[in-house]
Each structure stands twice: as structure tokens, then as C-alpha cells.
Design a protein around this motif. Structure first.
Motif, PDB file in Angstrom:
ATOM      1  N   ALA A 173       0.835  -1.195   0.000  1.00 50.39           N
ATOM      2  CA  ALA A 173       0.000   0.000   0.000  1.00 50.39           C
ATOM      3  C   ALA A 173       0.873   1.248   0.000  1.00 50.39           C
ATOM      4  CB  ALA A 173      -0.922   0.000   1.216  1.00 50.39           C
ATOM      5  N   ILE A 174       0.220   2.387  -0.234  1.00 53.88           N
ATOM      6  CA  ILE A 174       0.898   3.676  -0.269  1.00 53.88           C
ATOM      7  C   ILE A 174       0.243   4.608   0.737  1.00 53.88           C
ATOM      8  CG2 ILE A 174       1.340   5.730  -1.688  1.00 53.88           C
ATOM      9  CD1 ILE A 174       1.505   3.779  -4.090  1.00 53.88           C
ATOM     10  N   VAL A 175       1.068   5.253   1.553  1.00 55.99           N
ATOM     11  CA  VAL A 175       0.583   6.161   2.589  1.00 55.99           C
ATOM     12  C   VAL A 175       1.305   7.497   2.435  1.00 55.99           C
ATOM     13  CG1 VAL A 175       0.468   6.606   5.070  1.00 55.99           C
ATOM     14  CG2 VAL A 175       0.085   4.283   4.201  1.00 55.99           C
ATOM     15  N   THR A 176       0.549   8.599   2.483  1.00 53.71           N
ATOM     16  CA  THR A 176       1.174   9.920   2.490  1.00 53.71           C
ATOM     17  C   THR A 176       0.962  10.558   3.866  1.00 53.71           C
ATOM     18  OG1 THR A 176      -0.703  11.269   1.705  1.00 53.71           O
ATOM     19  CG2 THR A 176       0.617  10.144   0.047  1.00 53.71           C
ATOM     20  N   THR A 177       1.979  11.259   4.349  1.00 50.05           N
ATOM     21  CA  THR A 177       2.009  11.726   5.730  1.00 50.05           C
ATOM     22  C   THR A 177       1.561  13.172   5.882  1.00 50.05           C
ATOM     23  OG1 THR A 177       4.326  12.453   5.545  1.00 50.05           O
ATOM     24  CG2 THR A 177       3.930  10.179   6.213  1.00 50.05           C
ATOM     25  N   ASP A 178       0.907  13.442   7.018  1.00 53.01           N
ATOM     26  CA  ASP A 178       0.523  14.797   7.388  1.00 53.01           C
ATOM     27  C   ASP A 178       1.378  15.252   8.561  1.00 53.01           C
ATOM     28  OD1 ASP A 178      -0.846  17.178   7.265  1.00 53.01           O
ATOM     29  OD2 ASP A 178      -2.828  16.245   7.233  1.00 53.01           O
ATOM     30  N   LEU A 179       1.286  16.522   8.914  1.00 53.65           N
ATOM     31  CA  LEU A 179       2.168  17.094   9.937  1.00 53.65           C
ATOM     32  C   LEU A 179       1.993  16.460  11.313  1.00 53.65           C
ATOM     33  CD1 LEU A 179       2.151  20.915   9.134  1.00 53.65           C
ATOM     34  CD2 LEU A 179       4.081  19.357   8.974  1.00 53.65           C
ATOM     35  N   ARG A 180       0.772  16.054  11.651  1.00 58.48           N
ATOM     36  CA  ARG A 180       0.514  15.580  13.012  1.00 58.48           C
ATOM     37  C   ARG A 180       0.828  14.104  13.212  1.00 58.48           C
ATOM     38  NH1 ARG A 180      -2.355  20.015  12.420  1.00 58.48           N
ATOM     39  NH2 ARG A 180      -3.671  19.168  10.781  1.00 58.48           N
ATOM     40  N   LEU A 181       1.443  13.469  12.226  1.00 60.62           N
ATOM     41  CA  LEU A 181       1.768  12.051  12.361  1.00 60.62           C
ATOM     42  C   LEU A 181       2.845  11.816  13.413  1.00 60.62           C
ATOM     43  CD1 LEU A 181       1.468   9.134  11.462  1.00 60.62           C
ATOM     44  CD2 LEU A 181       3.023   9.611   9.561  1.00 60.62           C
ATOM     45  N   ASN A 182       3.901  12.642  13.418  1.00 56.07           N
ATOM     46  CA  ASN A 182       4.979  12.477  14.398  1.00 56.07           C
ATOM     47  C   ASN A 182       5.875  13.710  14.417  1.00 56.07           C
ATOM     48  OD1 ASN A 182       7.162  12.246  12.379  1.00 56.07           O
ATOM     49  ND2 ASN A 182       6.287  10.239  11.916  1.00 56.07           N
ATOM     50  N   ASN A 183       6.854  13.682  15.301  1.00 58.49           N
ATOM     51  CA  ASN A 183       7.893  14.703  15.352  1.00 58.49           C
ATOM     52  C   ASN A 183       9.228  14.038  15.028  1.00 58.49           C
ATOM     53  OD1 ASN A 183       6.363  17.049  16.240  1.00 58.49           O
ATOM     54  ND2 ASN A 183       6.130  15.974  18.191  1.00 58.49           N
ATOM     55  N   PRO A 184       9.829  14.346  13.877  1.00 55.28           N
ATOM     56  CA  PRO A 184      11.077  13.690  13.483  1.00 55.28           C
ATOM     57  C   PRO A 184      12.194  13.879  14.505  1.00 55.28           C
ATOM     58  CG  PRO A 184      10.122  14.857  11.630  1.00 55.28           C
ATOM     59  CD  PRO A 184       9.341  15.271  12.842  1.00 55.28           C
ATOM     60  N   ARG A 185      13.018  12.849  14.654  1.00 56.35           N
ATOM     61  CA  ARG A 185      14.143  12.875  15.593  1.00 56.35           C
ATOM     62  C   ARG A 185      15.286  13.734  15.064  1.00 56.35           C
ATOM     63  NH1 ARG A 185      15.067   6.635  15.473  1.00 56.35           N
ATOM     64  NH2 ARG A 185      12.807   6.838  15.256  1.00 56.35           N
ATOM     65  N   TYR A 186      16.150  14.157  15.981  1.00 52.45           N
ATOM     66  CA  TYR A 186      17.369  14.852  15.599  1.00 52.45           C
ATOM     67  C   TYR A 186      18.485  13.824  15.461  1.00 52.45           C
ATOM     68  CZ  TYR A 186      15.093  19.270  16.782  1.00 52.45           C
ATOM     69  OH  TYR A 186      14.225  20.343  16.818  1.00 52.45           O
ATOM     70  N   PRO A 187      19.212  13.821  14.344  1.00 48.91           N
ATOM     71  CA  PRO A 187      20.307  12.857  14.180  1.00 48.91           C
ATOM     72  C   PRO A 187      21.421  13.102  15.201  1.00 48.91           C
ATOM     73  CG  PRO A 187      19.711  13.861  12.081  1.00 48.91           C
ATOM     74  CD  PRO A 187      19.029  14.655  13.148  1.00 48.91           C
ATOM     75  N   THR A 188      22.045  12.041  15.659  1.00 46.04           N
ATOM     76  CA  THR A 188      23.183  12.167  16.571  1.00 46.04           C
ATOM     77  C   THR A 188      24.452  12.420  15.765  1.00 46.04           C
ATOM     78  OG1 THR A 188      23.654   9.792  16.541  1.00 46.04           O
ATOM     79  CG2 THR A 188      22.097  10.587  18.209  1.00 46.04           C
ATOM     80  N   LEU A 189      25.452  13.011  16.407  1.00 43.58           N
ATOM     81  CA  LEU A 189      26.707  13.304  15.706  1.00 43.58           C
ATOM     82  C   LEU A 189      27.367  12.048  15.147  1.00 43.58           C
ATOM     83  CD1 LEU A 189      28.783  15.351  14.802  1.00 43.58           C
ATOM     84  CD2 LEU A 189      29.870  15.192  17.064  1.00 43.58           C
ATOM     85  N   PRO A 190      27.444  10.939  15.915  1.00 43.08           N
ATOM     86  CA  PRO A 190      28.037   9.715  15.341  1.00 43.08           C
ATOM     87  C   PRO A 190      27.305   9.241  14.086  1.00 43.08           C
ATOM     88  CG  PRO A 190      27.880   9.515  17.723  1.00 43.08           C
ATOM     89  CD  PRO A 190      27.122  10.757  17.340  1.00 43.08           C
ATOM     90  N   ASN A 191      25.971   9.332  14.088  1.00 42.50           N
ATOM     91  CA  ASN A 191      25.214   8.900  12.918  1.00 42.50           C
ATOM     92  C   ASN A 191      25.416   9.830  11.726  1.00 42.50           C
ATOM     93  OD1 ASN A 191      24.164   6.656  14.156  1.00 42.50           O
ATOM     94  ND2 ASN A 191      22.213   7.612  14.696  1.00 42.50           N
ATOM     95  N   ILE A 192      25.606  11.126  12.001  1.00 43.44           N
ATOM     96  CA  ILE A 192      25.890  12.083  10.923  1.00 43.44           C
ATOM     97  C   ILE A 192      27.228  11.753  10.269  1.00 43.44           C
ATOM     98  CG2 ILE A 192      26.423  14.503  10.421  1.00 43.44           C
ATOM     99  CD1 ILE A 192      24.400  15.276  12.591  1.00 43.44           C
ATOM    100  N   MET A 193      28.226  11.394  11.084  1.00 46.85           N
ATOM    101  CA  MET A 193      29.542  11.050  10.552  1.00 46.85           C
ATOM    102  C   MET A 193      29.492   9.755   9.754  1.00 46.85           C
ATOM    103  SD  MET A 193      31.100  13.659  11.519  1.00 46.85           S
ATOM    104  CE  MET A 193      32.730  13.217  10.922  1.00 46.85           C
ATOM    105  N   LYS A 194      28.730   8.776  10.239  1.00 50.00           N
ATOM    106  CA  LYS A 194      28.591   7.507   9.510  1.00 50.00           C
ATOM    107  C   LYS A 194      27.873   7.716   8.178  1.00 50.00           C
ATOM    108  CE  LYS A 194      28.363   4.626  13.676  1.00 50.00           C
ATOM    109  NZ  LYS A 194      27.474   3.784  14.525  1.00 50.00           N
TER     110      LYS A 194
END
Length: 249
Positions: A173-194
């Protein structure tokens, strides 16, 4: 365990005020901060949450655009996505062409669920998800504010004029997202480097046999007119009088 495909788009950062080119041919992208489209970021986050719940085994990111837009894929990597496909082109790609490219990638990847933002904040088309559903002949649920996957189905709660509506779709199936679905996480520095070292599978539109020639012609782009200043009134009576004078009452 299912594979989730998440198409994303790089746009002018939501906190930046767009500037129109002097000749009116488009928006000036030079020396402007670019980021993942906010609705696409929500789609990535939702896919990650489904994987963390044990509902998915792999998250594949897909993006289309000029070479520098690969940074959007790396941003998704830094959030936790597993693999990325980037279709490189310097041409303007309209929603139908995007949907056709995604259809070709779906045929190759065979995901069980596609989650994408309901629209991009640069053109506000709100068309790609619906067109993709038409091309794949898959069930769709748009403007999702809640997504639950279980036993080969996805239940999607969406906001409608009369309140909330819940749809139960059989996968794929296909789902399109609206603003109230969630709050995206902030990437950690180690993950940004990877993410900087992680490979991206770079393709061209012709690799999928898709003609991305634009069907629409942009005649002119202009900034919205400046908002006129309001006026202050001393009392409610003065307000009613002013409204009557302009025919608002």
C-alpha cells in the motif's frame, strides 16, 4: 518482515524565505540552505518507528534531483535509514515523472509499504502519492495522522472535514504523511559522521526507461503582494462602522 520505501525531496529549508529570480523564471537557489522536505522527514521518521517496533526489516530511501540533492539521502541516513537510491538529473521533474520513476523502482525493490510526504513545500503539488497509487494499482491512504501495521494490513487514521477517518489497507500500500503524524528525531553526531561515508546507489532516469520531459511550462514566478497594514479602532462601535463602510457587514 517487510521492506519500506520512502521517497524524499530536497527543498529550500522551511526557515528560509525564498527569493524569486530577477527575471521571474523561478526561485533563486544560489547560496540557500536546503533540507529534506518537512513532510518527507515525517515519512522517514514513521518508517524508522515501524522498524523499531519490529514491523519492518529495511528502509530504502529514494530521491530525485541534481547531484547536490544527494545530501537529502545522507540526512535520511543520519536519522537511521538503511539504503539509498538517488536518481540524478538536472531537469525539472514534475509529479507524474516522479511517480513513473518511483513505479519503476518499486518494480525492482518490491517493498510492502511506501510512505511519502503528502506534498513538497516548494511546489505544493500534493500529487505524487496519488499518481503512484494509480500507476501501481495499490490501495492508498493520504494525509495520515496515525499509522499502524499488523498482519499484512496497515490501518491509517486521517483527518477529514468531519473529524477522523480510519482506513484499513491490505499491503502492499501507499501512505502519504501529514504534519501531526509524528515529530522527526534529531540525528546524533556519530550517525551524521557515519552517513557521510555510506554508499548511495546513483542512477539516471534513462536507467528506468522513463521520459521526464516536462509537460508544463512555467510562464512567470512572482512574489506574493505585500500585505497591507491594518488599522486600530478605539471601540467596537468604530469597528462596526468601519466594516459597514467597506461593505463587510
Amino acid at each position: 518482515m517487510m521492506k519500506i520505501l520512502v521517497p524524499i525531496k530536497q527543498v529550500i529549508d522551511a526557515n528560509v524565505r525564498p527569493r524569486v529570480k530577477a527575471d521571474g523564471t523561478g526561485v533563486d537557489l544560489s547560496n540557500v540552505k536546503l533540507s529534506i522536505n518537512p513532510f518527507c522527514e515525517i515519512a522517514v521518521e514513521e518508517a524508522l518507528r515501524l522498524k523499531e517496533k519490529g514491523k519492518a526489516s529495511e528502509i530504502v530511501i529514494v530521491s530525485i534531483g541534481p547531484a547536490k540533492a544527494q545530501e537529502a539521502v545522507r540526512s535520511a541516513y543520519s536519522m537511521g535509514a538503511d539504503r539509498g537510491i538517488f536518481v540524478e538529473t538536472d531537469q525539472r521533474v514534475e509529479p507524474l515523472a516522479v511517480a513513473k520513476l518511483l513505479k519503476a523502482i518499486i518494480d525492482q525493490e518490491q517493498p510492502s509499504l511506501v510512505i511519502l510526504g503528502k506534498q513538497a513545500i516548494d511546489d505544493d503539488s500534493n500529487q505524487t502519492g496519488q499518481m503512484l497509487a494509480g500507476l501501481t494499482n495499490w490501495p492508498q491512504a493520504t494525509f495520515a495522522s496515525k499509522v499502524e501495521v499488523d498482519a499484512g494490513k496497515v490501518d491509517v487514521t486521517r483527518e477529514v472535514d468531519g473529524g477522523l477517518q480510519t482506513l484499513s489497507l491490505t499491503l502492499p500500500a501507499i501512505v502519504t504523511t501529514d504534519l501531526r503524524l509524528n515529530n522527526p528525531r534529531y540525528p546524533t553526531l556519530p550517525n551524521i559522521m557515519k552517513a557521510k561515508k555510506k554508499a548511495i546507489d546513483v542512477k539516471k532516469p534513462e536507467d528506468f526507461g522513463v521520459d521526464i520531459t516536462p509537460r508544463l511550462k512555467v510562464l512567470k514566478v512572482t512574489e506574493p503582494p505585500a500585505r497591507k497594514p491594518g488599522i486600530k479602532v478605539a471601540s467596537a462601535e468604530d469597528l462596526v462602522k468601519d466594516l459597514k463602510s467597506v461593505g463587510a457587514l
